[in-house]
Design a protein around this motif. Structure first.
Motif, PDB file in Angstrom:
ATOM      1  N   ARG A  79       0.814  -1.227   0.000  1.00 40.05           N
ATOM      2  CA  ARG A  79       0.000   0.000   0.000  1.00 40.05           C
ATOM      3  C   ARG A  79       0.847   1.278   0.000  1.00 40.05           C
ATOM      4  O   ARG A  79       0.593   2.195  -0.791  1.00 40.05           O
ATOM      5  N   VAL A  80       1.869   1.303   0.855  1.00 37.22           N
ATOM      6  CA  VAL A  80       2.685   2.524   0.964  1.00 37.22           C
ATOM      7  C   VAL A  80       3.340   2.845  -0.384  1.00 37.22           C
ATOM      8  O   VAL A  80       3.408   4.001  -0.822  1.00 37.22           O
ATOM      9  N   LEU A  81       3.782   1.820  -1.065  1.00 38.38           N
ATOM     10  CA  LEU A  81       4.428   2.020  -2.366  1.00 38.38           C
ATOM     11  C   LEU A  81       3.403   2.423  -3.422  1.00 38.38           C
ATOM     12  O   LEU A  81       3.640   3.341  -4.222  1.00 38.38           O
ATOM     13  N   ARG A  82       2.240   1.791  -3.419  1.00 39.09           N
ATOM     14  CA  ARG A  82       1.204   2.139  -4.405  1.00 39.09           C
ATOM     15  C   ARG A  82       0.768   3.590  -4.214  1.00 39.09           C
ATOM     16  O   ARG A  82       0.551   4.318  -5.176  1.00 39.09           O
ATOM     17  N   GLU A  83       0.694   4.014  -2.932  1.00 43.93           N
ATOM     18  CA  GLU A  83       0.290   5.406  -2.680  1.00 43.93           C
ATOM     19  C   GLU A  83       1.378   6.378  -3.157  1.00 43.93           C
ATOM     20  O   GLU A  83       1.071   7.432  -3.720  1.00 43.93           O
ATOM     21  N   ALA A  84       2.636   5.996  -2.950  1.00 42.78           N
ATOM     22  CA  ALA A  84       3.730   6.877  -3.390  1.00 42.78           C
ATOM     23  C   ALA A  84       3.752   6.982  -4.920  1.00 42.78           C
ATOM     24  O   ALA A  84       3.954   8.070  -5.478  1.00 42.78           O
ATOM     25  N   ILE A  85       3.510   5.873  -5.594  1.00 38.05           N
ATOM     26  CA  ILE A  85       3.462   5.893  -7.068  1.00 38.05           C
ATOM     27  C   ILE A  85       2.267   6.730  -7.524  1.00 38.05           C
ATOM     28  O   ILE A  85       2.363   7.541  -8.448  1.00 38.05           O
ATOM     29  N   GLY A  86       1.152   6.542  -6.826  1.00 38.10           N
ATOM     30  CA  GLY A  86      -0.057   7.292  -7.158  1.00 38.10           C
ATOM     31  C   GLY A  86       0.179   8.802  -7.050  1.00 38.10           C
ATOM     32  O   GLY A  86      -0.240   9.577  -7.909  1.00 38.10           O
ATOM     33  N   ARG A  87       0.868   9.211  -5.967  1.00 37.02           N
ATOM     34  CA  ARG A  87       1.160  10.647  -5.782  1.00 37.02           C
ATOM     35  C   ARG A  87       2.070  11.150  -6.904  1.00 37.02           C
ATOM     36  O   ARG A  87       1.876  12.225  -7.455  1.00 37.02           O
ATOM     37  N   ARG A  88       3.048  10.348  -7.255  1.00 34.39           N
ATOM     38  CA  ARG A  88       4.033  10.790  -8.259  1.00 34.39           C
ATOM     39  C   ARG A  88       3.390  11.006  -9.634  1.00 34.39           C
ATOM     40  O   ARG A  88       3.728  11.935 -10.354  1.00 34.39           O
ATOM     41  N   TYR A  89       2.469  10.112  -9.999  1.00 33.41           N
ATOM     42  CA  TYR A  89       1.912  10.185 -11.361  1.00 33.41           C
ATOM     43  C   TYR A  89       0.443  10.604 -11.395  1.00 33.41           C
ATOM     44  O   TYR A  89      -0.166  10.582 -12.464  1.00 33.41           O
ATOM     45  N   GLY A  90      -0.131  10.940 -10.248  1.00 32.96           N
ATOM     46  CA  GLY A  90      -1.538  11.343 -10.213  1.00 32.96           C
ATOM     47  C   GLY A  90      -2.470  10.193 -10.542  1.00 32.96           C
ATOM     48  O   GLY A  90      -3.453  10.359 -11.274  1.00 32.96           O
ATOM     49  N   LEU A  91      -2.172   9.004 -10.019  1.00 36.59           N
ATOM     50  CA  LEU A  91      -2.975   7.814 -10.319  1.00 36.59           C
ATOM     51  C   LEU A  91      -3.683   7.322  -9.061  1.00 36.59           C
ATOM     52  O   LEU A  91      -3.201   7.528  -7.941  1.00 36.59           O
ATOM     53  N   ASP A  92      -4.782   6.631  -9.262  1.00 40.33           N
ATOM     54  CA  ASP A  92      -5.512   6.018  -8.151  1.00 40.33           C
ATOM     55  C   ASP A  92      -4.750   4.764  -7.700  1.00 40.33           C
ATOM     56  O   ASP A  92      -4.589   3.824  -8.486  1.00 40.33           O
ATOM     57  N   ILE A  96      -3.222   0.367  -9.114  1.00 38.20           N
ATOM     58  CA  ILE A  96      -1.802   0.015  -9.206  1.00 38.20           C
ATOM     59  C   ILE A  96      -1.589  -1.311  -8.486  1.00 38.20           C
ATOM     60  O   ILE A  96      -2.168  -1.545  -7.427  1.00 38.20           O
ATOM     61  N   LEU A  97      -0.794  -2.167  -9.099  1.00 36.04           N
ATOM     62  CA  LEU A  97      -0.461  -3.434  -8.448  1.00 36.04           C
ATOM     63  C   LEU A  97       1.052  -3.600  -8.536  1.00 36.04           C
ATOM     64  O   LEU A  97       1.638  -3.384  -9.605  1.00 36.04           O
ATOM     65  N   CYS A  98       1.673  -3.931  -7.406  1.00 32.66           N
ATOM     66  CA  CYS A  98       3.130  -4.052  -7.397  1.00 32.66           C
ATOM     67  C   CYS A  98       3.553  -5.504  -7.574  1.00 32.66           C
ATOM     68  O   CYS A  98       2.844  -6.427  -7.168  1.00 32.66           O
ATOM     69  N   GLY A  99       4.704  -5.676  -8.186  1.00 36.20           N
ATOM     70  CA  GLY A  99       5.209  -7.024  -8.448  1.00 36.20           C
ATOM     71  C   GLY A  99       6.642  -7.170  -7.985  1.00 36.20           C
ATOM     72  O   GLY A  99       7.346  -6.170  -7.777  1.00 36.20           O
ATOM     73  N   ASN A 100       7.065  -8.405  -7.834  1.00 38.44           N
ATOM     74  CA  ASN A 100       8.438  -8.712  -7.464  1.00 38.44           C
ATOM     75  C   ASN A 100       9.287  -8.560  -8.730  1.00 38.44           C
ATOM     76  O   ASN A 100       9.634  -9.525  -9.400  1.00 38.44           O
ATOM     77  N   GLY A 101       9.560  -7.303  -9.076  1.00 40.70           N
ATOM     78  CA  GLY A 101      10.091  -6.968 -10.393  1.00 40.70           C
ATOM     79  C   GLY A 101       8.931  -6.942 -11.377  1.00 40.70           C
ATOM     80  O   GLY A 101       7.877  -7.546 -11.125  1.00 40.70           O
TER      81      GLY A 101
END
Ligand code: PLP
Length: 378
Positions: A79-92, A96-101
């Protein structure tokens, strides 16, 4: 020690042992870039498109701070990473789904959308993971020829059949470094039936400085059948932590979450990734370093008579001559001097090598070594 042939025979499944699906045995396992050279001198690893600037110091700090919690499971959805990515690119962050690479995401997409009888489409010199993940899902890889090392939208569309379920497009592509302008990507998307998923693998997007390029955010946001994948392994310098992310329609995210391993990213990776994506100054510095040396290398290589495919990534595909100065001889010569490039025979490019833009020292050194190779190298 066994000979190679013997070893392969020893590794083949015995008739009375559990049998992998035949499609698994049809896979040529991915061979990563070399990381060591004979000789023991200083080694410049220019074989895996890593950044010479390394990660943001803030990411390293966050990684170290996370070391206190190693006995605890990570938060499962990153969650923390998805929120940081969301803030950076203006995305919900919910999309966003994170992967092991991003490798894991490419695999998961194939597992979810492909099965026996289906076809997965990609272009001729497309990233080699695509045939692997397509076969691993039991489906059939279909390849469309390229024009001048650039993906060809018409050739891709001409190979779409009733069985096509998924198209992988690396944009920019590895190992060629070429890209499709956004209007071409949109033309590809417009030509695909609505049930075909288009995966835009934008692992090198942050390096691209072209007005007609877009990684695919807009296309994901305005359609139901496009996914964009990104990575922290390249410009963010976190390849060792294995962090990728996908931006996708809610239905795709839901399906991927059903097969995702519950704790697919570790806590230190989540913390470091969140710090890295917020450090835009570090990303800008890496892009500027790359642009400067890409120009310099392109000019120096041309002066040496080495052809390089024009690249918008952080690497160059070098084309060698047939005969004694071929790619294999160049590879051996450079390796012996500590410059590790990437052989790309597995891509059907036996007379090419891929060179990652490195540090100042590595870039100058590899050009000097190539100059010696061309002058008198054996
Ligand atoms: C085009 C492309 N996509 C995806 C990846 C996978 O990157 P990772 O799994 O490190 O995120 C790479 C790595 O080389 C790549 O070149």
């Amino acid at each position: 020690m066994a000979f190679l042939g013997e070893e392969a025979a020893m590794n083949a499944p015995l008739p009375n042992a559990p049998q992998p699906r035949p499609s698994v045995l049809a896979i040529d396992a991915y061979v990563p870039g070399k990381s060591a050279a004979a000789g023991g001198g200083k080694v410049h690893k220019l074989s895996s498109n890593e950044t010479p600037l390394g990660p943001s110091p803030k990411a390293v700090e966050a990684f170290k701070a996370a070391a206190g919690d190693l006995s605890l499971y990570p938060e499962g959805s990153s969650r923390v990473l998805r929120e940081a990515i969301g803030r950076r690119y203006g995305l919900d962050p919910a999309q966003i789904l994170c992967g092991n690479g991003s490798d894991e995401l490419l695999h998961m997409l194939a597992q979810v959308y492909l099965g026996p009888g289906d076809e997965g489409l990609y272009s001729q010199f497309g990233f080699l993971e695509y045939p692997i993940v397509i076969r691993a899902a039991g489906a059939t890889p279909v390849v469309a020829p390229e024009r001048d090392f650039v993906a060809d939208v018409d050739a891709l569309l001409a190979r779409v059949t009733d069985r096509t379920k998924l198209v992988y497009l690396a944009n920019p592509n590895n190992p060629t470094g070429t890209y499709l302008p956004f209007n071409e990507v949109k033309r590809l998307h417009a030509g695909l039936p609505a049930h075909v998923l288009l995966v835009l693998d934008a692992a090198y997007a942050e390096y691209v400085a072209r007005n007609d390029y877009a990684a695919g955010i807009e296309l994901v946001a305005t359609s139901n059948n496009v996914v964009m994948t990104r990575t922290f392994s390249k410009i963010h310098g976190l390849a060792n932590l294995r962090i990728g992310w996908a931006y996708a329609p809610a239905g795709v995210i839901d399906a991927l979450n059903r097969v995702r391993a519950p704790f697919n990213l570790n806590g230190p990776a989540i913390a470091a990734g969140a710090a890295a994506i917020a450090d835009t100054a570090h990303v800008d510095a890496a892009a500027a370093h790359n642009a400067r040396w890409m120009d310099w290398l392109t000019k120096e290589l041309a002066a040496l008579g080495v052809t390089a495919t024009p690249s918008v990534g952080n690497f160059l595909l070098l084309h060698f001559m047939e005969g004694p100065k071929n790619a294999a001889a160049a590879d051996a010569f450079l390796s012996a001097r500590g410059f590790i490039l990437r052989a790309v025979g597995a891509y059907g490019l036996p007379n090419c090598l891929r060179l990652t833009i490195g540090s100042d020292e590595a870039n100058r050194g590899v050009v000097d070594a190539l100059r010696s190779f061309i002058a008198d190298g054996k």
